[in-house]
Design an enzyme around this catalytic site. Structure first.
Site, PDB file in Angstrom:
ATOM      1  N   ARG A  55       0.863  -1.180   0.000  1.00 54.26           N
ATOM      2  CA  ARG A  55       0.000   0.000   0.000  1.00 54.26           C
ATOM      3  C   ARG A  55       0.899   1.229   0.000  1.00 54.26           C
ATOM      4  O   ARG A  55       2.118   1.103   0.111  1.00 54.26           O
ATOM      5  CB  ARG A  55      -1.036   0.010   1.152  1.00 54.26           C
ATOM      6  CG  ARG A  55      -0.737  -0.776   2.380  1.00 54.26           C
ATOM      7  CD  ARG A  55       0.357  -0.202   3.217  1.00 54.26           C
ATOM      8  NE  ARG A  55       0.195   1.228   3.377  1.00 54.26           N
ATOM      9  CZ  ARG A  55       1.163   2.082   3.559  1.00 54.26           C
ATOM     10  NH1 ARG A  55       2.434   1.665   3.611  1.00 54.26           N
ATOM     11  NH2 ARG A  55       0.944   3.378   3.688  1.00 54.26           N
ATOM     12  N   GLY A  56       0.262   2.401  -0.117  1.00 49.77           N
ATOM     13  CA  GLY A  56       1.043   3.615  -0.281  1.00 49.77           C
ATOM     14  C   GLY A  56       1.161   3.901  -1.772  1.00 49.77           C
ATOM     15  O   GLY A  56       1.537   3.007  -2.547  1.00 49.77           O
ATOM     16  N   ALA A  57       0.831   5.143  -2.154  1.00 50.22           N
ATOM     17  CA  ALA A  57       0.681   5.448  -3.583  1.00 50.22           C
ATOM     18  C   ALA A  57       1.885   5.053  -4.459  1.00 50.22           C
ATOM     19  O   ALA A  57       1.715   4.295  -5.428  1.00 50.22           O
ATOM     20  CB  ALA A  57       0.345   6.933  -3.741  1.00 50.22           C
ATOM     21  N   ARG A  89      -7.568  -0.135  -6.599  1.00 53.60           N
ATOM     22  CA  ARG A  89      -7.785   0.944  -5.627  1.00 53.60           C
ATOM     23  C   ARG A  89      -7.981   2.255  -6.396  1.00 53.60           C
ATOM     24  O   ARG A  89      -7.186   2.576  -7.269  1.00 53.60           O
ATOM     25  CB  ARG A  89      -6.603   1.020  -4.644  1.00 53.60           C
ATOM     26  CG  ARG A  89      -6.483  -0.259  -3.808  1.00 53.60           C
ATOM     27  CD  ARG A  89      -5.589  -0.056  -2.609  1.00 53.60           C
ATOM     28  NE  ARG A  89      -6.206   0.810  -1.618  1.00 53.60           N
ATOM     29  CZ  ARG A  89      -5.540   1.295  -0.567  1.00 53.60           C
ATOM     30  NH1 ARG A  89      -4.261   1.020  -0.411  1.00 53.60           N
ATOM     31  NH2 ARG A  89      -6.161   2.059   0.324  1.00 53.60           N
ATOM     32  N   GLN A 187      -1.542   1.910   9.994  1.00 58.68           N
ATOM     33  CA  GLN A 187      -0.288   2.025   9.227  1.00 58.68           C
ATOM     34  C   GLN A 187       0.772   2.808  10.003  1.00 58.68           C
ATOM     35  O   GLN A 187       1.958   2.604   9.806  1.00 58.68           O
ATOM     36  CB  GLN A 187      -0.537   2.733   7.880  1.00 58.68           C
ATOM     37  CG  GLN A 187      -1.321   1.922   6.879  1.00 58.68           C
ATOM     38  CD  GLN A 187      -2.796   2.267   6.912  1.00 58.68           C
ATOM     39  OE1 GLN A 187      -3.336   2.574   7.973  1.00 58.68           O
ATOM     40  NE2 GLN A 187      -3.451   2.199   5.788  1.00 58.68           N
ATOM     41  N   ASP A 228      -1.925  10.822  -1.621  1.00 59.89           N
ATOM     42  CA  ASP A 228      -2.367   9.782  -2.551  1.00 59.89           C
ATOM     43  C   ASP A 228      -2.743  10.375  -3.901  1.00 59.89           C
ATOM     44  O   ASP A 228      -2.615   9.725  -4.923  1.00 59.89           O
ATOM     45  CB  ASP A 228      -3.544   9.010  -1.943  1.00 59.89           C
ATOM     46  CG  ASP A 228      -3.035   8.155  -0.786  1.00 59.89           C
ATOM     47  OD1 ASP A 228      -2.594   7.028  -1.031  1.00 59.89           O
ATOM     48  OD2 ASP A 228      -2.986   8.656   0.345  1.00 59.89           O
ATOM     49  N   ASN A 238      -5.244  12.355   1.151  1.00 64.05           N
ATOM     50  CA  ASN A 238      -4.317  11.497   1.903  1.00 64.05           C
ATOM     51  C   ASN A 238      -5.145  10.700   2.906  1.00 64.05           C
ATOM     52  O   ASN A 238      -6.369  10.844   3.003  1.00 64.05           O
ATOM     53  CB  ASN A 238      -3.242  12.340   2.592  1.00 64.05           C
ATOM     54  CG  ASN A 238      -2.087  11.499   3.100  1.00 64.05           C
ATOM     55  OD1 ASN A 238      -1.543  10.676   2.371  1.00 64.05           O
ATOM     56  ND2 ASN A 238      -1.709  11.650   4.367  1.00 64.05           N
ATOM     57  N   LYS A 239      -4.463   9.854   3.648  1.00 68.07           N
ATOM     58  CA  LYS A 239      -5.140   8.950   4.579  1.00 68.07           C
ATOM     59  C   LYS A 239      -6.175   9.676   5.442  1.00 68.07           C
ATOM     60  O   LYS A 239      -5.936  10.784   5.899  1.00 68.07           O
ATOM     61  CB  LYS A 239      -4.081   8.279   5.457  1.00 68.07           C
ATOM     62  CG  LYS A 239      -4.570   7.274   6.452  1.00 68.07           C
ATOM     63  CD  LYS A 239      -5.472   6.206   5.880  1.00 68.07           C
ATOM     64  CE  LYS A 239      -4.849   5.401   4.755  1.00 68.07           C
ATOM     65  NZ  LYS A 239      -5.879   4.609   4.000  1.00 68.07           N
TER      66      LYS A 239
HETATM   67  O1  MRU Z   1      -4.475   3.117   2.272  1.00 65.77           O
HETATM   68  P1  MRU Z   1      -2.994   3.296   2.132  1.00 65.77           P
HETATM   69  O2  MRU Z   1      -2.219   2.724   3.262  1.00 65.77           O
HETATM   70  O3  MRU Z   1      -2.512   2.865   0.774  1.00 65.77           O
HETATM   71  O4  MRU Z   1      -2.815   4.863   2.175  1.00 65.77           O
HETATM   72  C1  MRU Z   1      -1.555   5.461   2.117  1.00 65.77           C
HETATM   73  C2  MRU Z   1      -1.582   6.831   2.611  1.00 65.77           C
HETATM   74  O5  MRU Z   1      -2.573   7.498   2.624  1.00 65.77           O
HETATM   75  C3  MRU Z   1      -0.319   7.365   3.088  1.00 65.77           C
HETATM   76  O6  MRU Z   1      -0.602   8.181   4.166  1.00 65.77           O
HETATM   77  C4  MRU Z   1       0.448   8.172   2.156  1.00 65.77           C
HETATM   78  O7  MRU Z   1       0.627   9.437   2.583  1.00 65.77           O
HETATM   79  C5  MRU Z   1       0.268   8.150   0.748  1.00 65.77           C
HETATM   80  S1  MRU Z   1       1.462   7.083   0.126  1.00 65.77           S
HETATM   81  C6  MRU Z   1       3.022   7.762   0.350  1.00 65.77           C
END
Ligand code: MRU
Length: 337
Positions: A55-57, A89, A187, A228, A238-239
């Site tokens: 996970r993570g963009a 996703r 996370q 993201d 973002n998250k």
């Molecule tokens: O749902 P995830 O774990 O894929 O989300 C990731 C995020 O939102 C991270 O916080 C992040 O800032 C983006 S990826 C570097």
């Protein structure tokens, strides 16, 4: 990234491609278990992205690039592989960015494995540059708050939000990191804290609800989060929970920075209102791992991301430098001419 497995210290990436297999550190069970997940088909790569093995963009983008390379090696129809991987996703822009690049390269008759490897190197290199630009914003003694995991696991190596932190630490600056636990998938508590331990960076995990408490007491000097997807006007997805951290930082005069490579910018979107927000299964909220924490009969909502309006963001740290959200037009011109 440096990973300590038992007594052994290894240099590893979150995702890599070996003998036609996409290999990933399984991020679902960290830190209690360290396992490598092997994806041998496009469907298995899609599963790994959807179920958050990875996970993570930027790491999602790299995984998708390897997924396309694998499909190419297996002589699978690239349009079909593209569709399977695309429907995993919806929010992280890097997924679509990587898939488009790979599809184009395959259509042009290029070696897809070489292109995917180049893509991974390039993104990781860009994140290291984010570190170099962002490190200059961090003063000795700073206490930095971060949300979710925008670290090496979310990229492959270096991270986005953690790249400036790691660079500052390696330069000998004394820093401290507040790690938001980041419900529901934790996370922060599971992954960012694990990375901080690997790097030997001083930190404390806090419940998501505690960030305002420490900001109000003057114990946070800056916030750096990842992204993201970033729209043309500087709004950032973002998250979930990032938006409220930005508001509280603003209220307490704490600079709020976003760190992301160009692959995360979606210049086709005017504002954050157009960013598709993933809503995940309610079980992620109702359960903590296998343990149900809510009463039978209760339901939950589980948006995975929120949008922080550009006005709350002091700067976006990219591989090309630090830009104010109002300077994204300039950034776009620098990229596309
Ligand atoms: O749902 P995830 O774990 O894929 O989300 C990731 C995020 O939102 C991270 O916080 C992040 O800032 C983006 S990826 C570097």
């Amino acid at each position: 990234m440096r990973v300590k497995i038992g007594e052994e210290i290894k240099e590893m990436r979150a995702v890599w491609f070996e003998d036609g297999v996409v290999k990933l550190i399984d991020q679902r069970r960290l830190p209690s278990e360290f396992e490598i997940f092997e994806a041998r088909t496009t469907e298995e790569v899609a599963y790994a992205i959807k179920e958050m093995v990875v996970r993570g963009a930027p790491a999602i983008g790299i995984t998708a690039a390897y997924g396309m390379a694998q499909a190419w090696l297996q002589k699978r129809n690239e349009d079909e592989a593209f569709e399977i991987l695309r429907n995993t996703r919806p929010t992280a822009h890097d997924l679509f960015y990587a898939l488009e690049k790979m599809k184009m390269a395959i259509k042009n008759g290029e070696d897809a494995v070489k292109i995917a490897e180049k893509y991974a190197e390039d993104i990781i290199g860009r994140c290291e540059k984010i570190g170099e630009h962002g490190e200059k914003l961090i003063k000795d003694g700073y206490r930095i708050l971060t949300h979710c995991n925008a670290g090496a696991l979310a990229v492959g190596d270096w991270g986005t939000a953690t790249a400036p932190i790691r660079k500052a630490h390696r330069k000998g600056k004394k820093i401290f990191v507040w790690v938001d636990e980041t419900r529901p998938r934790l996370q922060g508590a599971r992954l960012t804290a694990w990375e901080m331990v690997q790097e030997g960076i001083e930190h404390a995990i806090i419940a998501d609800n505690a960030a305002g408490f420490f900001m109000q007491r003057g114990e946070v000097d800056m916030v750096i989060v990842g992204a993201d997807r970033i729209a043309s006007n500087g709004d950032v997805a973002n998250k979930i929970g990032t938006y409220e951290k930005a508001i509280v930082a603003h209220e307490n005069d704490i600079p709020f920075y976003v760190a992301a490579p160009i692959s995360t910018f979606d210049f086709s979107l005017k504002s954050g209102d157009e960013i598709p927000i993933e809503e995940r299964r309610e079980e992620e909220v109702l359960f903590c791992r296998e343990c149900r924490i809510a009463p039978q009969g209760s339901h939950a909502r589980n948006p995975a991301f929120d949008v922080t309006p550009a006005g709350y963001i002091k700067g976006i740290i990219t591989e090309m430098g630090v830009y104010k959200p109002t300077e994204i037009g300039k950034l776009k011109r620098e990229i596309h001419g």
